[in-house]
Design a protein around this motif. Sequence first.
Motif, PDB file in Angstrom:
ATOM      1  N   TRP A 126      -3.808   5.331   5.921  1.00 31.02           N
ATOM      2  CA  TRP A 126      -4.363   4.083   5.390  1.00 31.02           C
ATOM      3  C   TRP A 126      -5.255   3.404   6.416  1.00 31.02           C
ATOM      4  O   TRP A 126      -4.905   3.322   7.589  1.00 31.02           O
ATOM      5  CB  TRP A 126      -3.235   3.130   5.001  1.00 31.02           C
TER       6      TRP A 126
ATOM      7  N   ALA B 298       0.831  -1.203   0.000  1.00 32.00           N
ATOM      8  CA  ALA B 298       0.000   0.000   0.000  1.00 32.00           C
ATOM      9  C   ALA B 298       0.865   1.254   0.000  1.00 32.00           C
ATOM     10  O   ALA B 298       0.586   2.221  -0.706  1.00 32.00           O
ATOM     11  CB  ALA B 298      -0.932   0.003   1.203  1.00 32.00           C
TER      12      ALA B 298
ATOM     13  N   ASN C  37      -6.475  -0.264   7.134  1.00 26.58           N
ATOM     14  CA  ASN C  37      -6.160  -1.633   6.732  1.00 26.58           C
ATOM     15  C   ASN C  37      -7.024  -2.603   7.513  1.00 26.58           C
ATOM     16  O   ASN C  37      -6.964  -2.653   8.736  1.00 26.58           O
ATOM     17  CB  ASN C  37      -4.675  -1.927   6.956  1.00 26.58           C
TER      18      ASN C  37
ATOM     19  N   GLN D 120      -7.211  -2.864  -2.757  1.00 23.95           N
ATOM     20  CA  GLN D 120      -6.794  -1.525  -2.337  1.00 23.95           C
ATOM     21  C   GLN D 120      -7.869  -0.586  -2.859  1.00 23.95           C
ATOM     22  O   GLN D 120      -8.294  -0.709  -4.002  1.00 23.95           O
ATOM     23  CB  GLN D 120      -5.441  -1.167  -2.934  1.00 23.95           C
TER      24      GLN D 120
ATOM     25  N   THR E  73      -6.874  -0.777   2.582  1.00 28.40           N
ATOM     26  CA  THR E  73      -6.788  -2.120   2.033  1.00 28.40           C
ATOM     27  C   THR E  73      -7.772  -3.023   2.759  1.00 28.40           C
ATOM     28  O   THR E  73      -8.170  -2.758   3.892  1.00 28.40           O
ATOM     29  CB  THR E  73      -5.367  -2.706   2.184  1.00 28.40           C
TER      30      THR E  73
ATOM     31  N   ARG F 131      -8.563   6.139   2.052  1.00 25.72           N
ATOM     32  CA  ARG F 131      -7.958   5.050   1.295  1.00 25.72           C
ATOM     33  C   ARG F 131      -7.612   3.921   2.247  1.00 25.72           C
ATOM     34  O   ARG F 131      -7.476   4.129   3.451  1.00 25.72           O
ATOM     35  CB  ARG F 131      -6.712   5.525   0.555  1.00 25.72           C
TER      36      ARG F 131
ATOM     37  N   CYS G  61      -0.451  -4.357  -7.226  1.00 30.22           N
ATOM     38  CA  CYS G  61      -1.710  -4.047  -7.900  1.00 30.22           C
ATOM     39  C   CYS G  61      -1.457  -3.776  -9.381  1.00 30.22           C
ATOM     40  O   CYS G  61      -0.439  -3.189  -9.735  1.00 30.22           O
ATOM     41  CB  CYS G  61      -2.348  -2.811  -7.287  1.00 30.22           C
TER      42      CYS G  61
END
Length: 164
Positions: A41, A12, A43, A91, A109, A107, A154
């Motif tokens: 992030w 990420a 997660n 993601q 995951t 944003r 990704c």
Amino acid sequence: MQKLRARLAAAAAAAVLVLTGLVVTSAGASASPITTAAPGWENDDVVAASSPGLPSTVCQGGPGGRSCFQKYGDKIWVVDSYTNGRGHYAQWENWLHNGSTWVLYRRGTCGNALTTGVWGYCNKEFYENGTSPNAVGGRGSGIRLYSCDALVGCQGYTWIVNNG
């Protein structure tokens, strides 16, 4: 699970690069302007469930798996297709429109370290496209969804207007 979390965090961090106010994706897509600092992030690990299979679900294939966004309920679904022990993850980025441009708002995951072929989901709450005003003062919400392998990373993404 600890290894997958470490791989997810590393992937990420490497997947999005913030340079002089632009976000450049690893897929080589065109840059998107940012008007505020990029968010941290989020997660998450999936909760095992049967496959999404709903008409409002949009999917993105990737190396060794598949990631989907279920508009009604704001769920991100992930399945690992390979028996390589690496796991698969989605993601995602939530972009909001502020009246003149799109802004990266959230944003994260959603990792799947379950048995190969077992679907799982992460339950998220995103602004709907028609909500006005949204958190950045405008109207519009979209999800950029990537399907990723814990080692390969990704490849490509799909853009989804969150009108569920």
